[in-house]
Design a protein around this motif. Structure first.
Motif, PDB file in Angstrom:
ATOM      1  N   ALA A   1       0.840  -1.202   0.000  1.00  0.00           N
ATOM      2  CA  ALA A   1       0.000   0.000   0.000  1.00  0.00           C
ATOM      3  C   ALA A   1       0.875   1.252   0.000  1.00  0.00           C
ATOM      4  O   ALA A   1       0.528   2.259  -0.645  1.00  0.00           O
ATOM      5  CB  ALA A   1      -0.918  -0.013   1.219  1.00  0.00           C
ATOM      6  N   ASP A   2       2.001   1.192   0.699  1.00  0.00           N
ATOM      7  CA  ASP A   2       2.881   2.357   0.750  1.00  0.00           C
ATOM      8  C   ASP A   2       3.530   2.635  -0.605  1.00  0.00           C
ATOM      9  O   ASP A   2       3.675   3.799  -1.006  1.00  0.00           O
ATOM     10  CB  ASP A   2       3.960   2.168   1.813  1.00  0.00           C
ATOM     11  CG  ASP A   2       3.462   2.460   3.217  1.00  0.00           C
ATOM     12  OD1 ASP A   2       2.461   3.198   3.347  1.00  0.00           O
ATOM     13  OD2 ASP A   2       4.067   1.948   4.178  1.00  0.00           O
ATOM     14  N   SER A   3       3.956   1.590  -1.309  1.00  0.00           N
ATOM     15  CA  SER A   3       4.568   1.826  -2.619  1.00  0.00           C
ATOM     16  C   SER A   3       3.535   2.367  -3.600  1.00  0.00           C
ATOM     17  O   SER A   3       3.844   3.224  -4.434  1.00  0.00           O
ATOM     18  CB  SER A   3       5.201   0.540  -3.161  1.00  0.00           C
ATOM     19  OG  SER A   3       4.224  -0.440  -3.452  1.00  0.00           O
ATOM     20  N   GLN A   4       2.302   1.895  -3.503  1.00  0.00           N
ATOM     21  CA  GLN A   4       1.234   2.414  -4.354  1.00  0.00           C
ATOM     22  C   GLN A   4       0.925   3.868  -4.020  1.00  0.00           C
ATOM     23  O   GLN A   4       0.719   4.698  -4.912  1.00  0.00           O
ATOM     24  CB  GLN A   4      -0.013   1.545  -4.202  1.00  0.00           C
ATOM     25  CG  GLN A   4       0.162   0.137  -4.733  1.00  0.00           C
ATOM     26  CD  GLN A   4      -0.979  -0.786  -4.351  1.00  0.00           C
ATOM     27  OE1 GLN A   4      -2.037  -0.332  -3.912  1.00  0.00           O
ATOM     28  NE2 GLN A   4      -0.779  -2.086  -4.511  1.00  0.00           N
ATOM     29  N   GLU A   5       0.914   4.185  -2.724  1.00  0.00           N
ATOM     30  CA  GLU A   5       0.684   5.561  -2.294  1.00  0.00           C
ATOM     31  C   GLU A   5       1.812   6.469  -2.762  1.00  0.00           C
ATOM     32  O   GLU A   5       1.570   7.606  -3.217  1.00  0.00           O
ATOM     33  CB  GLU A   5       0.578   5.625  -0.769  1.00  0.00           C
ATOM     34  CG  GLU A   5       0.713   7.001  -0.143  1.00  0.00           C
ATOM     35  CD  GLU A   5      -0.357   7.988  -0.509  1.00  0.00           C
ATOM     36  OE1 GLU A   5      -0.200   9.179  -0.185  1.00  0.00           O
ATOM     37  OE2 GLU A   5      -1.369   7.588  -1.135  1.00  0.00           O
ATOM     38  N   GLY A   6       3.041   5.996  -2.698  1.00  0.00           N
ATOM     39  CA  GLY A   6       4.167   6.793  -3.151  1.00  0.00           C
ATOM     40  C   GLY A   6       4.075   7.119  -4.631  1.00  0.00           C
ATOM     41  O   GLY A   6       4.322   8.258  -5.050  1.00  0.00           O
ATOM     42  N   MET A   7       3.718   6.131  -5.436  1.00  0.00           N
ATOM     43  CA  MET A   7       3.588   6.357  -6.878  1.00  0.00           C
ATOM     44  C   MET A   7       2.435   7.300  -7.187  1.00  0.00           C
ATOM     45  O   MET A   7       2.562   8.228  -8.001  1.00  0.00           O
ATOM     46  CB  MET A   7       3.374   5.022  -7.589  1.00  0.00           C
ATOM     47  CG  MET A   7       3.296   5.133  -9.101  1.00  0.00           C
ATOM     48  SD  MET A   7       4.827   5.791  -9.838  1.00  0.00           S
ATOM     49  CE  MET A   7       5.920   4.392  -9.565  1.00  0.00           C
ATOM     50  N   LEU A   8       1.300   7.096  -6.496  1.00  0.00           N
ATOM     51  CA  LEU A   8       0.136   7.947  -6.722  1.00  0.00           C
ATOM     52  C   LEU A   8       0.434   9.389  -6.319  1.00  0.00           C
ATOM     53  O   LEU A   8       0.069  10.341  -7.033  1.00  0.00           O
ATOM     54  CB  LEU A   8      -1.059   7.410  -5.933  1.00  0.00           C
ATOM     55  CG  LEU A   8      -2.416   8.090  -6.189  1.00  0.00           C
ATOM     56  CD1 LEU A   8      -2.828   7.925  -7.650  1.00  0.00           C
ATOM     57  CD2 LEU A   8      -3.488   7.495  -5.276  1.00  0.00           C
ATOM     58  N   ALA A   9       1.106   9.565  -5.185  1.00  0.00           N
ATOM     59  CA  ALA A   9       1.456  10.910  -4.727  1.00  0.00           C
ATOM     60  C   ALA A   9       2.391  11.597  -5.717  1.00  0.00           C
ATOM     61  O   ALA A   9       2.265  12.802  -5.975  1.00  0.00           O
ATOM     62  CB  ALA A   9       2.095  10.834  -3.348  1.00  0.00           C
ATOM     63  N   PHE A  10       3.320  10.822  -6.277  1.00  0.00           N
ATOM     64  CA  PHE A  10       4.235  11.388  -7.273  1.00  0.00           C
ATOM     65  C   PHE A  10       3.466  11.877  -8.492  1.00  0.00           C
ATOM     66  O   PHE A  10       3.690  12.986  -8.991  1.00  0.00           O
ATOM     67  CB  PHE A  10       5.264  10.330  -7.679  1.00  0.00           C
ATOM     68  CG  PHE A  10       6.174  10.763  -8.796  1.00  0.00           C
ATOM     69  CD1 PHE A  10       7.237  11.612  -8.559  1.00  0.00           C
ATOM     70  CD2 PHE A  10       5.952  10.327 -10.099  1.00  0.00           C
ATOM     71  CE1 PHE A  10       8.076  12.018  -9.590  1.00  0.00           C
ATOM     72  CE2 PHE A  10       6.775  10.725 -11.135  1.00  0.00           C
ATOM     73  CZ  PHE A  10       7.843  11.575 -10.888  1.00  0.00           C
ATOM     74  N   LEU A  11       2.524  11.057  -8.970  1.00  0.00           N
ATOM     75  CA  LEU A  11       1.747  11.425 -10.152  1.00  0.00           C
ATOM     76  C   LEU A  11       0.822  12.605  -9.869  1.00  0.00           C
ATOM     77  O   LEU A  11       0.573  13.438 -10.752  1.00  0.00           O
ATOM     78  CB  LEU A  11       0.927  10.219 -10.635  1.00  0.00           C
ATOM     79  CG  LEU A  11       1.753   9.026 -11.145  1.00  0.00           C
ATOM     80  CD1 LEU A  11       0.845   7.841 -11.443  1.00  0.00           C
ATOM     81  CD2 LEU A  11       2.545   9.420 -12.391  1.00  0.00           C
TER      82      LEU A  11
END
Length: 261
Positions: free
Chosen positions: A240-250
């Motif tokens: 979930a954290d890696s997905q959140e990191g990618m989403l936040a970047f985008l």
């Protein structure tokens, strides 16, 4: 009176040696750390640890030497007393959660060896006396100091401090790479808390992966460190954290990690 005062704020656990002003590392203190550190390690809501002491006079003068006969009686031998202290420091170093130590006033013997097992060290910019003075007692560091100090500050600094029983200041410790920064003693505990909160915001599993890779790297081959890093990559690759990191970047915003804790 508890030997360790524990407080938890914003996912940062602060463990304070409660033996002011000298904050000796008593038998009771080590027993409490041996109990508390694994408990905090198992608590996912705790993401960083701060090791400090009561008051603003001294972090610690180290082991309470007057307790050695009692310790031998309770633990069965001097070796058992020292083994416990090595176990506790190993627990801190390999907990998989970042640890921060505050160095102010006297930080001697065990009062330096415990911080050496932590991942971050802050020192007071004035008044700190940091050293391993066991040579003055006709002996040598017993809690891993002669093993960890050269890995942190270099061989020559370690030999100088240990063989001469030399105490260094916070500014010297910063120059030697023994601490990451200095600040006024009146601010050091707040600075440790702030650093702990900064680290606590990082993705928990990724932090553990980095610590597993880097802690003890001196004894590893480069290939083993790379394999440890690969294990961390696989562990964090679809969380979930890696997905959140990618989403936040985008979305061009700051990520918010550890939502499940």
């Amino acid at each position: 009176m508890s030997a360790v005062l524990l407080s938890i704020k914003n996912h940062v656990a602060t463990l304070s040696n409660n033996d002011a002003p000298y904050n000796r590392m008593t038998l009771e203190y080590m027993d409490e750390l041996e109990r508390l550190v694994p408990e905090l390690g198992a608590d996912n809501s705790v993401r960083a640890l701060v090791f400090t002491s009561a008051g603003e006079d001294h972090f610690s003068v180290g082991m309470n030497l007057k307790q050695i006969p009692e310790g031998i009686e309770r633990k069965g031998s001097l070796e058992a007393v020292l083994d416990q202290r090595l176990r506790v420091l190993d627990l801190i170093e390999n907990l998989g959660k970042p640890s921060i130590a505050t160095l102010f006033g006297y930080c001697l013997g065990g009062g330096l060896e415990l911080p050496l097992a932590c991942h971050f060290r802050l020192a007071a910019d004035e008044g700190a006396q940091i050293g391993l003075p066991e040579m003055d007692l006709g002996t040598v560091p017993a809690w891993g100091g002669s093993g960890r100090l050269p890995r942190v500050a270099g061989r020559d600094v370690a030999l100088d401090m240990i063989l001469r029983g030399r105490k260094i200041s916070g500014e010297e410790a910063l120059k030697f790479g023994l601490v990451m920064e200095t600040c006024p003693v009146t601010e050091i505990k707040a600075r440790a808390q702030a650093l702990g909160e900064e680290l606590a915001k990082q993705p928990r599993l990724a932090v553990k992966g980095v610590l597993d890779t880097i802690v003890g790297f001196e004894a590893k081959s480069l290939r083993q460190s790379i394999l440890d890093e690969r294990a961390a990559v696989l562990l964090t690759g679809n969380t979930a954290d890696s997905q959140e990191g990618m989403l936040a970047f985008l979305e061009k915003r700051e990520p918010v990690f550890n939502k499940d804790d």
